[in-house]
Scaffold this motif. Structure first.
Motif, PDB file in Angstrom:
ATOM      1  N   GLU A   1       0.826  -1.203   0.000  1.00 59.00           N
ATOM      2  CA  GLU A   1       0.000   0.000   0.000  1.00 59.00           C
ATOM      3  C   GLU A   1       0.863   1.256   0.000  1.00 59.00           C
ATOM      4  OE1 GLU A   1      -3.820   1.387  -0.260  1.00 59.00           O
ATOM      5  OE2 GLU A   1      -3.547  -0.638   0.500  1.00 59.00           O
ATOM      6  N   THR A   2       0.518   2.208  -0.868  1.00 60.14           N
ATOM      7  CA  THR A   2       1.182   3.513  -0.865  1.00 60.14           C
ATOM      8  C   THR A   2       0.515   4.396   0.183  1.00 60.14           C
ATOM      9  OG1 THR A   2       1.706   3.330  -3.207  1.00 60.14           O
ATOM     10  CG2 THR A   2       1.790   5.533  -2.236  1.00 60.14           C
ATOM     11  N   GLY A   3       1.302   4.923   1.076  1.00 58.96           N
ATOM     12  CA  GLY A   3       0.754   5.736   2.150  1.00 58.96           C
ATOM     13  C   GLY A   3       1.145   5.158   3.496  1.00 58.96           C
ATOM     14  N   THR A   4       0.629   5.744   4.557  1.00 56.17           N
ATOM     15  CA  THR A   4       0.969   5.330   5.921  1.00 56.17           C
ATOM     16  C   THR A   4      -0.245   4.744   6.608  1.00 56.17           C
ATOM     17  OG1 THR A   4       2.647   7.072   6.091  1.00 56.17           O
ATOM     18  CG2 THR A   4       1.822   6.130   8.153  1.00 56.17           C
ATOM     19  N   LEU A   5      -0.074   3.532   7.144  1.00 56.38           N
ATOM     20  CA  LEU A   5      -1.169   2.884   7.850  1.00 56.38           C
ATOM     21  C   LEU A   5      -1.290   3.459   9.261  1.00 56.38           C
ATOM     22  CD1 LEU A   5      -3.215   0.439   7.587  1.00 56.38           C
ATOM     23  CD2 LEU A   5      -1.571  -0.819   8.987  1.00 56.38           C
ATOM     24  N   CYS A   6      -2.512   3.762   9.629  1.00 51.59           N
ATOM     25  CA  CYS A   6      -2.787   4.282  10.965  1.00 51.59           C
ATOM     26  C   CYS A   6      -3.975   3.500  11.533  1.00 51.59           C
ATOM     27  CB  CYS A   6      -3.112   5.775  10.907  1.00 51.59           C
ATOM     28  SG  CYS A   6      -3.149   6.586  12.523  1.00 51.59           S
ATOM     29  N   ARG A   7      -3.756   2.880  12.697  1.00 51.55           N
ATOM     30  CA  ARG A   7      -4.838   2.121  13.326  1.00 51.55           C
ATOM     31  C   ARG A   7      -5.572   3.006  14.331  1.00 51.55           C
ATOM     32  NH1 ARG A   7      -3.419  -2.944  17.038  1.00 51.55           N
ATOM     33  NH2 ARG A   7      -3.234  -1.267  18.588  1.00 51.55           N
ATOM     34  N   PHE A   8      -6.890   2.855  14.368  1.00 56.01           N
ATOM     35  CA  PHE A   8      -7.721   3.641  15.276  1.00 56.01           C
ATOM     36  C   PHE A   8      -8.580   2.721  16.128  1.00 56.01           C
ATOM     37  CE2 PHE A   8      -7.002   6.245  11.509  1.00 56.01           C
ATOM     38  CZ  PHE A   8      -6.590   7.453  12.060  1.00 56.01           C
ATOM     39  N   HIS A   9      -8.687   3.053  17.384  1.00 55.97           N
ATOM     40  CA  HIS A   9      -9.712   2.440  18.227  1.00 55.97           C
ATOM     41  C   HIS A   9     -10.652   3.547  18.670  1.00 55.97           C
ATOM     42  CE1 HIS A   9     -11.526   1.070  22.099  1.00 55.97           C
ATOM     43  NE2 HIS A   9     -11.845   0.089  21.289  1.00 55.97           N
ATOM     44  N   ILE A  10     -11.921   3.398  18.340  1.00 54.92           N
ATOM     45  CA  ILE A  10     -12.914   4.394  18.698  1.00 54.92           C
ATOM     46  C   ILE A  10     -13.507   4.032  20.053  1.00 54.92           C
ATOM     47  CG2 ILE A  10     -15.047   5.542  18.012  1.00 54.92           C
ATOM     48  CD1 ILE A  10     -12.543   6.085  16.229  1.00 54.92           C
ATOM     49  N   GLY A  11     -13.298   4.923  21.009  1.00 51.55           N
ATOM     50  CA  GLY A  11     -13.765   4.691  22.364  1.00 51.55           C
ATOM     51  C   GLY A  11     -15.188   5.172  22.571  1.00 51.55           C
ATOM     52  N   LEU A  12     -15.454   5.645  23.770  1.00 54.18           N
ATOM     53  CA  LEU A  12     -16.812   6.020  24.137  1.00 54.18           C
ATOM     54  C   LEU A  12     -17.031   7.536  24.163  1.00 54.18           C
ATOM     55  CD1 LEU A  12     -17.410   3.407  26.984  1.00 54.18           C
ATOM     56  CD2 LEU A  12     -17.731   3.154  24.510  1.00 54.18           C
ATOM     57  N   GLU A  13     -16.088   8.289  23.606  1.00 50.98           N
ATOM     58  CA  GLU A  13     -16.268   9.735  23.521  1.00 50.98           C
ATOM     59  C   GLU A  13     -17.376  10.079  22.514  1.00 50.98           C
ATOM     60  OE1 GLU A  13     -11.850   8.757  24.126  1.00 50.98           O
ATOM     61  OE2 GLU A  13     -13.451   8.118  22.761  1.00 50.98           O
ATOM     62  N   ALA A  14     -17.846  11.313  22.573  1.00 48.41           N
ATOM     63  CA  ALA A  14     -18.844  11.773  21.599  1.00 48.41           C
ATOM     64  C   ALA A  14     -18.224  11.737  20.202  1.00 48.41           C
ATOM     65  CB  ALA A  14     -19.303  13.186  21.939  1.00 48.41           C
ATOM     66  N   VAL A  15     -18.938  11.156  19.257  1.00 44.61           N
ATOM     67  CA  VAL A  15     -18.408  10.992  17.904  1.00 44.61           C
ATOM     68  C   VAL A  15     -18.073  12.340  17.264  1.00 44.61           C
ATOM     69  CG1 VAL A  15     -18.948  10.169  15.579  1.00 44.61           C
ATOM     70  CG2 VAL A  15     -19.548   8.779  17.571  1.00 44.61           C
ATOM     71  N   ALA A  16     -18.895  13.344  17.497  1.00 44.26           N
ATOM     72  CA  ALA A  16     -18.629  14.670  16.920  1.00 44.26           C
ATOM     73  C   ALA A  16     -17.288  15.210  17.393  1.00 44.26           C
ATOM     74  CB  ALA A  16     -19.755  15.638  17.286  1.00 44.26           C
ATOM     75  N   ASP A  17     -16.945  14.957  18.649  1.00 44.15           N
ATOM     76  CA  ASP A  17     -15.651  15.408  19.161  1.00 44.15           C
ATOM     77  C   ASP A  17     -14.505  14.670  18.476  1.00 44.15           C
ATOM     78  OD1 ASP A  17     -16.796  17.202  20.940  1.00 44.15           O
ATOM     79  OD2 ASP A  17     -16.906  15.732  22.562  1.00 44.15           O
ATOM     80  N   LEU A  18     -14.674  13.381  18.244  1.00 42.20           N
ATOM     81  CA  LEU A  18     -13.617  12.604  17.593  1.00 42.20           C
ATOM     82  C   LEU A  18     -13.430  13.026  16.142  1.00 42.20           C
ATOM     83  CD1 LEU A  18     -14.399   9.028  19.013  1.00 42.20           C
ATOM     84  CD2 LEU A  18     -12.688  10.677  19.820  1.00 42.20           C
ATOM     85  N   ILE A  19     -14.522  13.233  15.433  1.00 41.43           N
ATOM     86  CA  ILE A  19     -14.426  13.661  14.036  1.00 41.43           C
ATOM     87  C   ILE A  19     -13.776  15.044  13.953  1.00 41.43           C
ATOM     88  CG2 ILE A  19     -15.801  14.409  12.051  1.00 41.43           C
ATOM     89  CD1 ILE A  19     -17.662  12.057  12.579  1.00 41.43           C
ATOM     90  N   GLY A  20     -14.183  15.943  14.820  1.00 42.10           N
ATOM     91  CA  GLY A  20     -13.558  17.260  14.834  1.00 42.10           C
ATOM     92  C   GLY A  20     -12.079  17.180  15.129  1.00 42.10           C
ATOM     93  N   ASP A  21     -11.698  16.294  16.013  1.00 41.61           N
ATOM     94  CA  ASP A  21     -10.293  16.116  16.362  1.00 41.61           C
ATOM     95  C   ASP A  21      -9.502  15.569  15.177  1.00 41.61           C
ATOM     96  OD1 ASP A  21      -8.056  16.108  17.998  1.00 41.61           O
ATOM     97  OD2 ASP A  21      -8.509  14.149  18.877  1.00 41.61           O
ATOM     98  N   LEU A  22     -10.040  14.566  14.519  1.00 37.07           N
ATOM     99  CA  LEU A  22      -9.374  14.006  13.340  1.00 37.07           C
ATOM    100  C   LEU A  22      -9.244  15.049  12.235  1.00 37.07           C
ATOM    101  CD1 LEU A  22     -11.213  10.576  13.346  1.00 37.07           C
ATOM    102  CD2 LEU A  22      -8.733  10.863  13.573  1.00 37.07           C
TER     103      LEU A  22
END
Length: 399
Positions: free
Chosen positions: A363-384
């Motif tokens: 794969e071209t690019g950098t692999l990044c693994r994510f674990h989505i916890g129990l925070e508000a999804v809107a906060d996580l999307i804004g952070d990303l």
């Protein structure tokens, strides 16, 4: 009193009462090394049956609270019996110690958890066991790799870091036809979203450290068997290695089991929402989540799994490591660290190319693994979103 749970009860209901006895809601902690017996005959009987399910003999072999937890794990996995061990890695390695002998050949999914892979290559193989890795997408064609000396096939579905979904029923059927044992790492799905034993596997292992404990504060592993005859060799091997599980860690894991279904539903919905957002986001080359229709193994996942959890990966449109480091270090709601399955969101950069032999990671690019916890999804999307912008991957857009 022992709670009687209807066989028709939903999994979430069954887990609330599984392995519970006495008049306390929470299972008591029993710290013990020496256990006392009334007579020599009682002690002799316990010693003779020390590898049997539920026998109290000496603290290292388990006490009633440990056995109660193991019973609850069996309910989760749909197993005949289960065994708790000190860590997930211990659970991965134990079947090889119990069942594989010098001169045997074993087949390992090329995408297996890297510490387990290292143990197979550096420990198991040095005991004159031939370790061969296979493409996790091989399905029924694995029969072509099975030899007369093949003893065990080790699956992990989805695969570690890159989330390939294996055809567990096809591989298990091919193995059973040749008298070969199958072991499946089921940590991602936990038994709540997938039951490998029902799909034909002989042993299902988990890092209970992850979702079962659920709070990143204890280490534990579990092995669940489809046939109780497999339990005694596993318990004997655990004794050879001196395995013992802390009653305090078992208490935390038993407590985690009671809330597992509720937590997994939040992990599932949050991860799917974040992963779907990532698919349309500039700066993300590819999202690797079995629950998305874009995943190459989605049809298999949909057939064999009833849901998805919080762990997935994405390939960032980045080839410069310094730029990738800027991205992960700009995240505010994602911790940077190993493991996953707790209430917190985590991320980790990875390069699978160094841990593959039967397949290649190109794969071209950098692999990044994510674990989505129990925070508000809107906060996580804004952070990303802000972290991608900080790394120079497009302009910040509204979440």
């Amino acid at each position: 009193m022992t709670r009687q749970i209807s066989e028709r009860a939903a999994p979430s209901t069954a887990l609330l009462g599984a392995g519970r006895s006495g008049n306390t809601v929470a299972q008591p902690i029993r710290r013990a090394s020496t256990l006392l017996f009334d007579t020599v005959a009682d002690l002799d009987r316990a010693k003779a049956a020390r590898f049997d399910k539920g026998t109290e003999f000496y603290g290292r072999f388990g006490t009633r609270d440990v056995f109660a937890f193991e019973e609850a794990v069996s309910v989760l996995e749909g197993a005949e019996a289960s065994l708790a061990v000190p860590s997930g890695l211990a659970a991965c390695v134990l079947p090889f110690v119990a069942f594989v002998k010098p001169g045997d050949h074993v087949l390992i999914a090329d995408t297996a958890y890297e510490p387990a892979r290292t143990s197979f290559v550096q420990y198991i193989a040095r005991n004159n066991v031939e370790v061969e890795f296979y493409d996790p997408t091989i399905g029924a064609e694995i029969s072509e790799l099975i030899r007369p000396e093949t003893r065990l096939i080790y699956l992990e579905s989805p695969g570690s870091m890159t989330f390939e979904v294996q055809d567990i029923p096809a591989i298990a059927a091919a193995a059973r036809a040749r008298g070969v044992m199958t072991v499946c790492d089921n940590t991602w799905a936990t038994g709540y979203f997938c039951r490998p034993l029902a799909l034909g596997a002989d042993i299902s292992v988990q890092a209970a450290t992850k979702y079962i404990v659920g709070h990143s504060d204890a280490m534990l592993g579990t092995l669940s068997v489809a046939d109780t005859e497999l339990l005694t060799p596993l318990r004997q091997a655990a004794n050879w290695l001196g395995y013992h599980v802390s009653p305090d860690d078992v208490f935390l894991a038993a407590r985690g089991l009671r809330t597992l279904p509720a937590r997994l539903e939040l992990h599932r919905t949050g991860a799917l929402e974040v992963a779907s957002w990532m698919e349309s986001r500039p700066g993300i080359r590819r999202v690797i989540h079995p629950g998305l229709s874009s995943h190459s193994g989605h049809a298999l996942w949909k057939r064999d799994f009833t849901g998805s959890t919080g762990l997935f990966a994405a390939v960032l449109d980045i080839t410069d490591r310094a730029q990738a480091v800027r991205f992960v270090e700009a995240l505010r709601h994602f911790g940077l660290g190993f493991s996953w399955g707790g209430f917190e969101s985590l991320t980790l950069l990875g390069d699978p190319s160094g841990a593959r032999t039967a397949t290649r990671w190109t794969e071209t690019g950098t692999l990044c693994r994510f674990h989505i916890g129990l925070e508000a999804v809107a906060d996580l999307i804004g952070d990303l979103d802000q972290a991608l912008a900080s790394a120079g991957l497009g302009e910040t857009v509204a979440a």
